[in-house]
Design an enzyme around this catalytic site. Structure first.
Site, mmCIF file in Angstrom:
data_model
loop_
_atom_site.group_PDB
_atom_site.id
_atom_site.type_symbol
_atom_site.label_atom_id
_atom_site.label_comp_id
_atom_site.label_asym_id
_atom_site.label_seq_id
_atom_site.Cartn_x
_atom_site.Cartn_y
_atom_site.Cartn_z
ATOM 1 N N CYS A 96 0.816 -1.227 0.000
ATOM 2 C CA CYS A 96 0.000 0.000 0.000
ATOM 3 C C CYS A 96 0.844 1.270 0.000
ATOM 4 C CB CYS A 96 -0.950 -0.005 1.189
ATOM 5 S SG CYS A 96 -2.012 -1.449 1.204
ATOM 6 N N HIS A 106 -3.284 7.139 2.095
ATOM 7 C CA HIS A 106 -3.742 5.829 1.656
ATOM 8 C C HIS A 106 -5.136 5.579 2.230
ATOM 9 C CE1 HIS A 106 -4.113 1.706 0.786
ATOM 10 N NE2 HIS A 106 -3.879 1.289 2.006
ATOM 11 N N ASN A 157 -10.149 0.017 -0.085
ATOM 12 C CA ASN A 157 -8.684 0.073 -0.072
ATOM 13 C C ASN A 157 -8.153 -0.593 -1.347
ATOM 14 O OD1 ASN A 157 -5.967 -0.499 0.363
ATOM 15 N ND2 ASN A 157 -6.246 -1.180 2.476
#
Ligand code: COA
Length: 328
Positions: free
Chosen positions: A111, A255, A285
């Protein structure tokens, strides 16, 4: 030398799956998912691929940059879910775009991947290796989810984001530098097993192996604690390295893992939530793709003004984390 973002683009699959849609497939609810994460839906690939979405996002970024694919000199793609082990995603995108003069390779930092790929390209540009670069974060996470594990599969989605970087000679009369001002990255492999997805097991004529394919598994609470502790610190470090104060930052593009994590980061930095735009409500996500998709969305909504100061920050498996400060 200033290294600036001169074009962005993003792409997500057509299929949008709401929390209610998932509650018809597994024992979950809109209330559970929304209250713990802020996520309301995610886009999942049906016919889309990591390469296809990355190339679409890259094409839009190139168009905005006013460049042809042939002018590209470097492609750095961040992904944990390429379509193939070989060739890498960056080479596949190079082929799809016809960017035949570019050098293309992948970085793997989950990520935080977009931050790591941007920093890699920034170093190449500042060292004079090339004058422009395409950076990509692209994922088809749905293929590595365990769709019987409701604690992880509801959190993630698929998509891609891209940006074109260009190196420009610094004007000596310029009051303040523009583009990427600073980056701070970090990793902690010793804590890596809290968010993992194992590769294929050893399989050769000397090994008998019938291990099933591995899917993502996560200790959600450990990841949560890591994020709320580490992200404010890396942002503060990057802002200080840029010679700025946190109060002077206009936008923090984090993020998009969890709204509660973003709220906790905002609180620790003593900054209002209005400075932290989110799109996790719609997309969930998307690992390496989250930050560049958010950047593209925010820019398209006219939220980034010329001269505006923004922070991009990522965190996730590895463990990895990073933050960059940019003046637009
Ligand atoms: N729907 C309904 N119930 C669920 C569920 C779901 N999708 N997933 C888990 N549950 C249940 C659990 O089984 C547990 O039930 P039990 O108490 O009967 O055992 C209960 O909900 C609480 O689970 P818990 O794991 O304690 O929830 P939580 O409050 O810690 O929230 C996360 C879980 C994953 C939302 C949270 O830990 C989190 O967001 N962590 C960060 C993860 C992340 O962002 N990772 C990516 C970083 S890049």
């Amino acid at each position: 030398m200033n290294v600036r973002i001169v074009g962005t683009g993003s792409a997500v699959p057509k299929l949008r799956v709401t929390n209610d849609d998932l509650s018809r497939l597994m024992d979950t609810s809109d209330e559970w998912i929304k209250s713990r994460t802020g996520i309301e839906s995610r886009h999942l690939a049906v016919e889309e691929t990591t390469t296809g979405m990355a190339a679409e996002a890259a094409g839009k970024a190139l168009q905005e940059a006013g460049m042809t694919a042939e002018e590209l000199e470097l492609i750095v793609a961040a992904t944990a879910t390429p379509d193939r082990f070989l060739p890498n995603l960056a080479c596949e995108v190079q082929s799809a775009l016809g960017a035949k003069n570019a050098v293309a390779f992948d970085v793997s930092a989950a990520c935080s991947g977009f931050l790591f790929s941007m920093n890699t390209a920034d170093m190449y540009l500042k060292n004079g290796f090339c004058k422009n670069a395409l950076i990509i974060g692209a994922e088809t996470l749905s293929k590595i989810m365990d769709w019987n594990d409701r604690s992880t599969c509801v959190l993630f989605g698929d998509g891609a984001g891209a940006a074109v970087l260009r190196a420009e000679e610094t004007d000596s009369t310029e009051a303040q530098p523009e583009g990427i001002l600073s980056t701070v990255l970090g990793t902690d492999g010793a804590r890596g097993m809290v968010l993992r997805c194992d590769n294929r097991p050893v399989n050769n004529p000397y090994v008998q192996n019938d291990t099933a394919l591995s899917y993502v598994s996560m200790n959600g609470q450990e990841v949560y604690k890591f994020a709320v502790k580490t992200v404010p610190k890396v942002i503060e470090a990057a802002v200080e390295k840029a010679g700025l104060a946190v109060d002077k930052i206009d936008l923090f593009l984090l993020h998009q893992a969890n709204y509660r994590i973003i709220e906790a980061v905002a609180k620790r930095l003593h900054q209002p939530m209005e400075k932290f735009p989110t799109n996790l409500q719609e997309y969930g996500n998307i690992s390496a793709a989250s930050v560049p998709i958010l950047l593209d969305n925010v820019k398209n909504h006219g939220m980034i003004k010329k001269g505006g100061k923004i922070v991009l920050a990522g965190f996730g498996a590895g463990l990895t984390w990073g933050a960059s400060v940019l003046r637009w």
